[in-house]
Design an enzyme around this catalytic site. Structure first.
Site, mmCIF file in Angstrom:
data_model
loop_
_atom_site.group_PDB
_atom_site.id
_atom_site.type_symbol
_atom_site.label_atom_id
_atom_site.label_comp_id
_atom_site.label_asym_id
_atom_site.label_seq_id
_atom_site.Cartn_x
_atom_site.Cartn_y
_atom_site.Cartn_z
ATOM 1 N N GLY A 77 0.469 -5.127 0.599
ATOM 2 C CA GLY A 77 -0.632 -5.106 -0.358
ATOM 3 C C GLY A 77 -0.206 -5.619 -1.729
ATOM 4 N N GLU A 122 -0.554 -9.233 -1.386
ATOM 5 C CA GLU A 122 -1.987 -9.527 -1.261
ATOM 6 C C GLU A 122 -2.667 -9.463 -2.630
ATOM 7 O OE1 GLU A 122 -2.366 -6.647 1.979
ATOM 8 O OE2 GLU A 122 -3.395 -8.202 3.119
ATOM 9 N N GLU A 129 3.834 -5.901 7.170
ATOM 10 C CA GLU A 129 3.023 -4.860 7.831
ATOM 11 C C GLU A 129 3.308 -4.732 9.319
ATOM 12 O OE1 GLU A 129 1.985 -6.908 5.518
ATOM 13 O OE2 GLU A 129 0.545 -5.920 4.183
ATOM 14 N N ALA A 138 0.858 -1.186 0.000
ATOM 15 C CA ALA A 138 0.000 0.000 0.000
ATOM 16 C C ALA A 138 0.893 1.234 0.000
ATOM 17 C CB ALA A 138 -0.883 -0.019 1.243
HETATM 18 N N1 CAA Z 1 4.585 3.508 0.322
HETATM 19 C C1 CAA Z 1 5.079 4.735 0.040
HETATM 20 N N2 CAA Z 1 6.385 4.968 -0.168
HETATM 21 C C2 CAA Z 1 7.221 3.927 -0.080
HETATM 22 C C3 CAA Z 1 6.776 2.630 0.216
HETATM 23 C C4 CAA Z 1 5.380 2.427 0.424
HETATM 24 N N3 CAA Z 1 4.869 1.237 0.681
HETATM 25 N N4 CAA Z 1 7.835 1.806 0.237
HETATM 26 C C5 CAA Z 1 8.913 2.555 -0.040
HETATM 27 N N5 CAA Z 1 8.548 3.836 -0.237
HETATM 28 C C6 CAA Z 1 9.410 4.962 -0.605
HETATM 29 C C7 CAA Z 1 10.485 5.226 0.450
HETATM 30 O O1 CAA Z 1 10.005 6.066 1.459
HETATM 31 C C8 CAA Z 1 11.576 5.849 -0.378
HETATM 32 O O2 CAA Z 1 11.228 7.197 -0.591
HETATM 33 P P1 CAA Z 1 12.380 8.311 -0.712
HETATM 34 O O3 CAA Z 1 13.248 7.911 -1.861
HETATM 35 O O4 CAA Z 1 11.622 9.575 -0.912
HETATM 36 O O5 CAA Z 1 13.119 8.273 0.604
HETATM 37 C C9 CAA Z 1 11.459 5.144 -1.726
HETATM 38 O O6 CAA Z 1 10.133 4.576 -1.758
HETATM 39 C C10 CAA Z 1 12.463 4.030 -1.921
HETATM 40 O O7 CAA Z 1 12.416 3.177 -0.785
HETATM 41 P P2 CAA Z 1 13.743 2.582 -0.113
HETATM 42 O O8 CAA Z 1 14.750 3.649 0.049
HETATM 43 O O9 CAA Z 1 13.297 1.836 1.083
HETATM 44 O O10 CAA Z 1 14.220 1.599 -1.268
HETATM 45 P P3 CAA Z 1 14.904 0.181 -1.146
HETATM 46 O O11 CAA Z 1 15.140 -0.271 -2.533
HETATM 47 O O12 CAA Z 1 16.010 0.216 -0.174
HETATM 48 O O13 CAA Z 1 13.791 -0.782 -0.502
HETATM 49 C C11 CAA Z 1 11.626 -1.772 -0.268
HETATM 50 C C12 CAA Z 1 12.622 -1.080 -1.207
HETATM 51 C C13 CAA Z 1 12.179 -3.134 0.173
HETATM 52 C C14 CAA Z 1 10.348 -1.975 -1.042
HETATM 53 C C15 CAA Z 1 11.399 -0.891 0.976
HETATM 54 O O14 CAA Z 1 11.096 0.421 0.561
HETATM 55 C C16 CAA Z 1 10.261 -1.331 1.873
HETATM 56 O O15 CAA Z 1 10.438 -2.220 2.668
HETATM 57 N N6 CAA Z 1 9.086 -0.692 1.733
HETATM 58 C C17 CAA Z 1 7.959 -0.899 2.625
HETATM 59 C C18 CAA Z 1 7.243 -2.166 2.289
HETATM 60 C C19 CAA Z 1 6.058 -2.329 3.182
HETATM 61 O O16 CAA Z 1 6.111 -2.175 4.391
HETATM 62 N N7 CAA Z 1 4.928 -2.659 2.564
HETATM 63 C C20 CAA Z 1 3.697 -2.826 3.277
HETATM 64 C C21 CAA Z 1 2.926 -1.561 3.208
HETATM 65 S S1 CAA Z 1 1.509 -1.629 4.224
HETATM 66 C C22 CAA Z 1 0.383 -2.510 3.357
HETATM 67 O O17 CAA Z 1 0.600 -2.959 2.271
HETATM 68 C C23 CAA Z 1 -0.920 -2.667 4.119
HETATM 69 C C24 CAA Z 1 -1.910 -3.537 3.484
HETATM 70 O O18 CAA Z 1 -2.129 -4.642 3.946
HETATM 71 C C25 CAA Z 1 -2.757 -3.065 2.393
#
Ligand code: CAA
Length: 702
Positions: free
Chosen positions: A102, A105, A125, A63
């Site tokens: 998500g 999912e 999450e 998400a």
């Molecule tokens: N939403 C919005 N922005 C996000 C994001 C997300 N889910 N994931 C990453 N970003 C943004 C970061 O903030 C970062 O922004 P900036 O460049 O402005 O700082 C940019 O994307 C790149 O992210 P990283 O620097 O972390 O890049 P990376 O290559 O080192 O890692 C990643 C990539 C493994 C995907 C890591 O970003 C990560 O773990 N992201 C979060 C994943 C997560 O927690 N997903 C679950 C979301 S909650 C959900 O999905 C709820 C549900 O059930 C519906």
């Protein structure tokens, strides 16, 4: 506005392409786009199957976290997922990079999933204080079974494609180009007339667990230590129980209710703050993102002790050749032996392959000759903490290193500017304060000297990420940021026991706030003699008009250095690491209080927390006003990753915000009145923020 999702065709296969880089987060536009494109494919009589694929470095990483807390916008992810699952043609996810949250999912709603071998899938999450809220808690157990689903969702750790295939999360691994492979796989699914598998209808992995509710209580107990204080893991376990025992639709309803509970809990706010602030810390306002970087292809390390060896491992593991310099062959052999032993232990635990260990060891070369450092791009000095020794090392480096080599010191207490000024190239000098054990701890304080060049800082900040560290920039001051804030915390802990609290009471109050352990347990673990020797060395500088607690000295004078001597602030039974209160220590404390004219009284846990942590917040504010940290959130990143502050509270500065800065200032004034002297001087910045009704978060935006 053009949609970030597009639909195209390869023969009879429809392709839904998601392009919302960098991580294809499922923003409203992405959700809308996927729904529209899947519907388009479904309505097109020429299309026999539909692929969902992500553009750029990853499939969908979940998400869009930036939308959380804002009014919901249609279509919901639930609606998109329903559209996919109910499509009457095979819908297939094609995964590369990471399918997280998500994103996974969405993939679980597809009838089939294929991935490249390097892909990872997971439901992380829990790390944000929430649970998979788009059917993940209900679908994953139906694919992988109860235990594995619990592990994946309560740790948040992703699994690789190979394991995902074995577990049934994905159905096929693609060799070579993902889209080509996915199209071929889709054609195969159509040709073989494979059924439209809806994960929600699968039974075989959950049926055996039905009615056996002991599983969940046992699991809760087995993870209690790891999940202590966290709200979401328990909710996830309840969801899995419902996935097993309730019809899918009812389980989904319960998942929704618990998702909302998690999302509105303060923990989610703290953990999401932690996620974004960790990334913000890498951005330095006066250093443009396009600053040309220096090369960093070869690194030298001076000193192969615990610190030097640990530091070397970071580079060797990341594939960067390292030359380690030690003055004697013997010390070098010993140090290299320890590095090898550390790697071997990780291999034994199954966390590293033998091949990777061999590759990492192959990146390390030992030497006792400074000339061998003539071609390295960066040197990190990790020698004895004495200015004279440092000056000698840097003078030699100045002689042998090529122009432009970054000269870094791993000092934790000495003045980086003084070290830099001892060289002919102070602009190339920077502090890199690693935390011990340096191969494990993710925090790295990057110390910006008065003359450090911007390209040196930009290069080093980028490097922190490539060696898997979290770099936070700090200024030159005593203790930098982390250890400087430890100062008031430890000081007050020591004063509190003189005034009548016991070490066990202080430790329990700190533990209950969520830290892994309190100051006295920590000191016993680290060894009380280290601080004692430093205090003895500085005894001459001590002011008579400033309060000093000598209890710690009295304990060390007994030879009670902590766990390693079986006694310290606590007593340890043979073979046990459990601290037991020691009546003799308590007698020493009472004696010291008496001799120093300190009256003992009952002390509340609230006072312990306020004195240990409000004083820390005050120090943090001073650090900010002196410009020693760029943002309050940077201080939080340091305390979360280097000192075990509970991540669900965001860090000490965010915690200060939630306690209310006006309240913090009131209490600081109270302690200032009770304990006159320099320790409770209140930061003007803190007073200003409190009087304006602001928070540190507001300060970061100023
Ligand atoms: N939403 C919005 N922005 C996000 C994001 C997300 N889910 N994931 C990453 N970003 C943004 C970061 O903030 C970062 O922004 P900036 O460049 O402005 O700082 C940019 O994307 C790149 O992210 P990283 O620097 O972390 O890049 P990376 O290559 O080192 O890692 C990643 C990539 C493994 C995907 C890591 O970003 C990560 O773990 N992201 C979060 C994943 C997560 O927690 N997903 C679950 C979301 S909650 C959900 O999905 C709820 C549900 O059930 C519906």
């Amino acid at each position: 506005m053009t949609s970030p999702v597009s639909f195209s065709k390869r023969g009879a296969i429809g392709i839904v392409n998601v392009n919302n880089q960098p991580v294809n987060a499922l923003s409203q536009a992405v959700r809308q786009g996927i729904q529209d494109c899947v519907n388009e494919g479904a309505a097109d009589a020429a299309v026999t199957a539909i692929i969902i694929i992500g553009e750029g470095r990853t499939y969908m990483a979940g998400a869009d976290i930036t939308e959380f807390g804002k009014p919901p916008m249609d279509p919901s992810l639930h609606a998109v997922i329903e559209t996919i699952e109910d499509t009457k043609k095979p819908v297939i996810s094609a995964i590369h990079g990471t399918a997280l949250g998500g994103g996974l999912e969405t993939a679980l709603a597809c009838h089939y999933r294929c991935a490249v071998a390097s892909a990872k899938v997971g439901l992380p999450e829990v790390n944000l204080g929430i649970l998979p809220g788009a059917g993940g808690t209900q679908r994953l157990p139906r694919l992988v079974g109860v235990e594995k689903a619990l592990d994946m969702m309560t740790t948040g750790k992703p699994i690789g494609a190979k394991e995902a295939l074995a577990q049934g999360v994905i159905d096929h691994i693609v060799d070579g180009d993902l889209l080509d492979g996915a199209v071929a796989y889709a054609e195969q699914v159509v040709a073989e007339g494979k059924p439209l598998v809806r994960v929600q209808d699968l039974e075989d992995k959950v049926a055996p667990a039905r009615g056996n509710d002991d599983i969940y209580e046992n699991y809760r107990k087995s993870v209690a230590r790891r999940t202590r204080g966290f709200f979401a893991p328990d909710q996830i376990i309840d969801c899995v129980k419902d996935a097993v025992n309730l019809p899918f639709a009812e389980g989904l309803k319960m998942e929704r209710e618990r998702f909302v509970k998690c999302m509105t809990s303060p923990q989610a706010a703290g953990l999401m703050y932690a996620f974004f602030t960790e990334r913000a810390a890498n951005k330095i306002p006066d250093i443009p993102r396009d600053t040309p970087l220096r090369d960093l292809n070869k690194v030298g390390i001076i000193g192969c002790g615990t610190m030097g060896g640990g530091i070397a491992m970071n580079f060797a593991s990341a594939g960067i050749p390292v030359t380690i310099l030690e003055m004697s062959e013997e010390a070098l052999d010993r140090g290299l032996g320890i590095i090898k032993g550390n790697y071997a232990a990780t291999v034994k635990k199954g966390r590293l392959s033998q091949d990777r260990m061999d590759a990492a060891m192959g990146n390390i070369t030992g030497t006792s000759n400074y000339e061998d450092l003539s071609d390295v791009d960066m040197v990190i000095e990790a020698v004895f903490e004495e200015m004279d020794v440092k000056h000698k090392v840097f003078a030699r480096l100045d002689e042998v290193c090529k122009p432009g080599t970054i000269l870094a010191t791993n000092t934790s207490g000495l003045d980086v500017n003084e070290i830099a000024d001892g060289t002919s190239r102070p602009g190339d000098v920077v502090g890199l304060h690693f935390f011990s054990p340096a191969n494990v701890m993710r925090l790295l304080e990057v110390v910006r000297g008065a003359k450090t060049e911007k390209d040196v800082l930009a290069t080093v900040m980028k490097m922190t990420k490539s060696i898997g560290k979290i770099g936070v920039m700090v200024g030159v001051c005593e203790g930098f940021v982390g250890n400087r804030m430890l100062g008031p915390y430890l000081r007050e802990a020591n004063f509190l026991i003189e005034e009548g609290a016991t070490p066990a009471q202080v430790d329990a109050a700190v533990f209950n706030l969520g830290l892994a352990m309190g100051p006295f347990t920590m000191s016993d673990l680290a060894g009380n003699d280290v601080g004692w020797r430093i205090r003895k060395g500085k005894a001459g500088e001590r002011r008579n008009d400033v309060r000093y607690s000598d209890v710690g000295d009295r304990i060390c004078e007994q030879g009670w250095f902590g766990q390693k001597t079986k006694r310290g602030w606590y007593i340890y039974e043979e073979g046990s690491r459990t601290p037991k209160p020691d009546p003799e220590v308590e007698a020493i404390i009472r004696q010291s209080a008496k001799e120093n004219g300190i009256a003992q009284r009952d002390i509340s846990d609230q006072e312990i927390i306020e004195r240990c942590f409000y004083s820390m917040v005050n120090e943090g504010a001073k650090i900010l006003e002196e410009g020693m940290a760029i943002r309050a959130s940077d201080i939080d990143v340091i305390w979360l990753n280097g000192y075990g502050f509970p991540s669900y509270r965001g860090g000490p500065m965010m915690w200060g915000d939630t306690e209310g800065l006006a309240n913090v200032v009131d209490r600081l004034k109270h302690y200032q009145a009770e304990h006159p002297g320099p320790f409770w001087e209140i930061s003007p910045l803190l007073i200003r923020l409190a009087s304006e009704g602001k928070t540190f978060a507001d300060y970061d935006k100023e």
